[in-house]
Design a protein around this motif. Structure first.
Motif, PDB file in Angstrom:
ATOM      1  N   GLU A 154     -50.044  57.457  21.844  1.00 13.91           N
ATOM      2  CA  GLU A 154     -49.543  56.278  21.126  1.00 13.91           C
ATOM      3  C   GLU A 154     -48.290  56.611  20.333  1.00 13.91           C
ATOM      4  N   GLU A 155     -48.244  57.792  19.718  1.00 17.29           N
ATOM      5  CA  GLU A 155     -47.059  58.190  18.938  1.00 17.29           C
ATOM      6  C   GLU A 155     -45.829  58.375  19.826  1.00 17.29           C
ATOM      7  N   GLY A 156     -46.034  58.784  21.061  1.00 18.64           N
ATOM      8  CA  GLY A 156     -44.909  59.046  21.957  1.00 18.64           C
ATOM      9  C   GLY A 156     -44.451  57.850  22.767  1.00 18.64           C
ATOM     10  N   ALA A 157     -45.049  56.693  22.510  1.00 19.64           N
ATOM     11  CA  ALA A 157     -44.695  55.500  23.285  1.00 19.64           C
ATOM     12  C   ALA A 157     -43.222  55.142  23.078  1.00 19.64           C
ATOM     13  N   MET A 158     -42.573  54.747  24.143  1.00 19.32           N
ATOM     14  CA  MET A 158     -41.168  54.367  24.115  1.00 19.32           C
ATOM     15  C   MET A 158     -41.063  52.884  23.747  1.00 19.32           C
ATOM     16  N   SER A 159     -40.120  52.558  22.891  1.00 23.56           N
ATOM     17  CA  SER A 159     -39.909  51.157  22.534  1.00 23.56           C
ATOM     18  C   SER A 159     -39.274  50.421  23.712  1.00 23.56           C
ATOM     19  N   THR A 160     -39.340  49.101  23.666  1.00 22.83           N
ATOM     20  CA  THR A 160     -38.721  48.287  24.717  1.00 22.83           C
ATOM     21  C   THR A 160     -37.226  48.556  24.789  1.00 22.83           C
ATOM     22  N   GLU A 161     -36.591  48.673  23.628  1.00 20.66           N
ATOM     23  CA  GLU A 161     -35.148  48.926  23.596  1.00 20.66           C
ATOM     24  C   GLU A 161     -34.811  50.268  24.250  1.00 20.66           C
ATOM     25  N   GLU A 162     -35.596  51.289  23.944  1.00 22.28           N
ATOM     26  CA  GLU A 162     -35.363  52.612  24.551  1.00 22.28           C
ATOM     27  C   GLU A 162     -35.548  52.543  26.066  1.00 22.28           C
ATOM     28  N   PHE A 163     -36.558  51.805  26.517  1.00 19.92           N
ATOM     29  CA  PHE A 163     -36.810  51.679  27.951  1.00 19.92           C
ATOM     30  C   PHE A 163     -35.657  50.960  28.651  1.00 19.92           C
ATOM     31  N   LEU A 219     -32.516  50.910  27.692  1.00 19.36           N
ATOM     32  CA  LEU A 219     -31.391  51.857  27.753  1.00 19.36           C
ATOM     33  C   LEU A 219     -31.599  52.899  28.845  1.00 19.36           C
ATOM     34  N   LEU A 220     -32.826  53.393  28.976  1.00 24.97           N
ATOM     35  CA  LEU A 220     -33.115  54.377  30.021  1.00 24.97           C
ATOM     36  C   LEU A 220     -32.962  53.759  31.404  1.00 24.97           C
ATOM     37  N   THR A 221     -33.398  52.519  31.553  1.00 22.92           N
ATOM     38  CA  THR A 221     -33.248  51.814  32.830  1.00 22.92           C
ATOM     39  C   THR A 221     -31.777  51.730  33.220  1.00 22.92           C
ATOM     40  N   ASP A 222     -30.934  51.391  32.248  1.00 28.39           N
ATOM     41  CA  ASP A 222     -29.492  51.332  32.511  1.00 28.39           C
ATOM     42  C   ASP A 222     -28.941  52.708  32.843  1.00 28.39           C
ATOM     43  N   LYS A 223     -29.345  53.715  32.083  1.00 26.66           N
ATOM     44  CA  LYS A 223     -28.851  55.073  32.293  1.00 26.66           C
ATOM     45  C   LYS A 223     -29.196  55.586  33.697  1.00 26.66           C
ATOM     46  N   LEU A 224     -30.399  55.262  34.153  1.00 18.68           N
ATOM     47  CA  LEU A 224     -30.847  55.711  35.468  1.00 18.68           C
ATOM     48  C   LEU A 224     -30.402  54.775  36.588  1.00 18.68           C
ATOM     49  N   ASN A 225     -29.668  53.742  36.221  1.00 16.03           N
ATOM     50  CA  ASN A 225     -29.128  52.774  37.178  1.00 16.03           C
ATOM     51  C   ASN A 225     -30.235  52.061  37.970  1.00 16.03           C
TER      52      ASN A 225
END
Length: 153
Positions: A130-139, A141-147
């Motif tokens: 639960e502590e390591g869960a990624m926020s929607t915003e982080e996800f 950004l990662l989606t964009d980064k990974l194209n």
């Protein structure tokens, strides 16, 4: 090919046994798998659970890429295979996770989370997961980064 999805909160009993969620057992039965290989995750503090067939496929990939005559390759293999072990589902749909392996990934309580990650399952301490869960915003950004935006995600 097996595909595990979803995350499930489970409890370990006092002996370190875990009832594998029915949805994961059903997937295993469909793929005619009855045993798993447990291994400490390389990147995270969790345990990877591979169906035996998937583990063998991964080992074949490693064999194809690593030379037994290269010292670095052999060091990698030694660390990669260190502590890995095969377990089988018992008649009650449980697997036994050795106490030493639980300690290596700092699973201290009895509440854990099993996370389906396509061809494998991860076992996490509930609080750490639960502590390591990624926020929607982080996800995003990662989606964009990974194209991956062009996949409709």
């Amino acid at each position: 090919m097996l595909s595990f999805i979803g995350d499930y909160t489970c409890k370990l009993d006092s002996k370190g046994r875990l009832v594998v969620p029915a949805v994961f057992r059903k997937e295993m039965q469909a793929g005619q798998e009855g045993s798993f290989v447990l291994q400490r995750n390389i990147f995270e503090t969790c345990i990877d659970v591979y169906p035996k067939g998937e583990w063998l496929r991964l080992v074949e990939e490693l064999r194809a890429k690593l030379s037994p005559f290269n010292q670095e390759h052999m060091r990698f293999r030694r660390v990669f295979f260190h502590g890995a072990l095969e377990v089988e589902l018992d008649a009650n749909g449980r697997i036994l996770i050795p106490r030493k392996m639980l300690e290596q990934v700092a699973i201290e309580g009895d509440e854990i989370v099993l996370v389906g990650l396509d061809s494998k399952i991860e076992i996490w301490d509930k609080i750490k997961y639960e502590e390591g869960a990624m926020s929607t915003e982080e996800f995003v950004l990662l989606t964009d980064k990974l194209n991956f935006g062009n996949l409709g995600l």
